[in-house]
Write an enzyme that holds these catalytic residues in place. Structure first.
Site, mmCIF file in Angstrom:
data_model
loop_
_atom_site.group_PDB
_atom_site.id
_atom_site.type_symbol
_atom_site.label_atom_id
_atom_site.label_comp_id
_atom_site.label_asym_id
_atom_site.label_seq_id
_atom_site.Cartn_x
_atom_site.Cartn_y
_atom_site.Cartn_z
ATOM 1 N N SER A 36 52.089 35.856 39.290
ATOM 2 C CA SER A 36 50.622 35.919 39.295
ATOM 3 C C SER A 36 50.098 34.620 38.709
ATOM 4 O O SER A 36 50.171 34.396 37.500
ATOM 5 C CB SER A 36 50.139 37.109 38.460
ATOM 6 O OG SER A 36 50.542 38.322 39.049
ATOM 7 N N LYS A 62 45.007 39.247 43.576
ATOM 8 C CA LYS A 62 45.650 39.702 42.344
ATOM 9 C C LYS A 62 44.741 39.507 41.134
ATOM 10 O O LYS A 62 44.675 40.355 40.249
ATOM 11 C CB LYS A 62 46.969 38.954 42.125
ATOM 12 C CG LYS A 62 47.695 39.333 40.818
ATOM 13 C CD LYS A 62 48.024 40.822 40.758
ATOM 14 C CE LYS A 62 48.595 41.235 39.396
ATOM 15 N NZ LYS A 62 49.930 40.711 39.135
ATOM 16 N N LYS A 87 46.541 36.062 30.327
ATOM 17 C CA LYS A 87 46.680 34.919 31.245
ATOM 18 C C LYS A 87 45.934 35.175 32.543
ATOM 19 O O LYS A 87 45.215 34.296 33.043
ATOM 20 C CB LYS A 87 48.175 34.670 31.507
ATOM 21 C CG LYS A 87 48.479 33.555 32.490
ATOM 22 C CD LYS A 87 48.791 34.073 33.893
ATOM 23 C CE LYS A 87 50.000 34.954 33.940
ATOM 24 N NZ LYS A 87 50.306 35.399 35.325
#
Length: 295
Positions: free
Chosen positions: A96, A171, A239
């Site tokens: 990701s 995502k 993140k």
């Protein structure tokens, strides 16, 4: 059967690579100081010295590493994949990472003669173990068609979202929704507990109504049982939300709920919880309330 290089054997990567081995593919990885997982070794996985060495023997490369710089290092660093890339190699990044660098990576791999696919996943450790991941794909039509049979070994729902970078964009959107839903579940259960209700019964009731969700089911149970071992680590969700907020600034877009969730994750990290499961966001809310659910 294909020769596959799988780089990134973490909580998610280990079971994903295991499914490929179970399906009869030849799978290699990069040697690590602590050695190869015994279960994967028993299934026939082999270690090689570097990403370059893995690429020299592979028809397909899969990366499953934590962040954008990690993907860049694996693909383009010293002894990286690109140095050993064979013509026509399919490179599937299931990490990701940021959408814009993903587009740049795709261009560099294409220039070197490969085919790039971004295919980040959702479903957590359970989805990886059960080969039930949701996979969001950014690729050319040709790249998607080539990648699909491999992705179907690891996932249950595979969607071709669009061209390179679209999988990563999807995502990021997913991680926004997941973070805010986890926070909502935590707030609801905390409210019920502080009001004196049985939170297990409250969760059971909510699962029968409009508030029903997989997060209420899975992470609500985690919160009640206080099982905060990952799962999906808070630092990794931080993140992902950072990717969302950085992009939002570039788009001149306000994401107030996302920013709030990020601050609650940061409160967890400040209290030693960077490696808690993201359901641990409850603990930050509990500190604010001076109350733990179930008390």
């Amino acid at each position: 059967m294909s020769k596959i290089g799988f780089i990134g054997l973490g909580i998610m990567g280990r079971p994903m690579a295991g499914h490929l081995l179970d399906a009869g593919h030849q799978v290699t990885t990069v040697a690590r100081p602590r050695g190869l997982d015994e279960g994967l070794a028993a299934k026939g996985m082999k270690e090689l010295a570097s990403p370059k060495a893995v690429a020299e023997q592979a028809e397909i490369i899969i990366t499953m590493v934590p962040d954008t710089p990690d993907v860049e290092e694996v693909l383009f660093g010293e002894n990286g994949v690109i140095e050993g890339l064979q013509p026509g190699t399919l490179v599937i990044d299931m990490s990701s990472i940021a959408p814009v660098p993903t587009q740049e990576f795709a261009q560099r791999i294409a220039k070197a003669g490969g085919e790039y696919v971004d295919a980040p996943v959702s479903g957590g450790e359970g989805g990886a173990i059960n080969a039930a991941l949701t996979i969001m794909v950014g690729a050319t039509q040709e790249g998607f068609v080539r990648a699909q049979p491999i992705l179907e070994i690891m996932g249950k729902t595979i969607t071709h979202v669009g061209d390179h970078g679209a999988g990563q964009t999807c995502k990021v959107a997913n991680q926004i929704v997941v973070a805010l839903t986890i926070e909502a579940v935590a707030e609801g259960l905390l409210f019920a507990s502080r009001a004196g209700a049985d939170v297990a019964k409250v969760r059971e009731a909510l699962l029968g109504g409009l508030a029903q969700s997989k997060i209420l089911d899975v992470h609500g149970e985690r919160m009640i049982k206080r099982t905060f071992d990952p799962g999906f680590r808070i630092r990794l969700h931080q993140k992902d939300l950072n990717l969302a907020l950085t992009s939002a600034r570039a788009f001149n877009l306000a994401l107030p709920g996302t920013a709030n969730a990020q601050q609650l994750f940061q409160a967890c990290a400040a209290n030693g919880g960077a490696d808690w499961d993201h359901a641990g966001i409850l603990r930050a809310l509990e500190k604010l309330a001076d109350h733990e659910i179930g008390e």
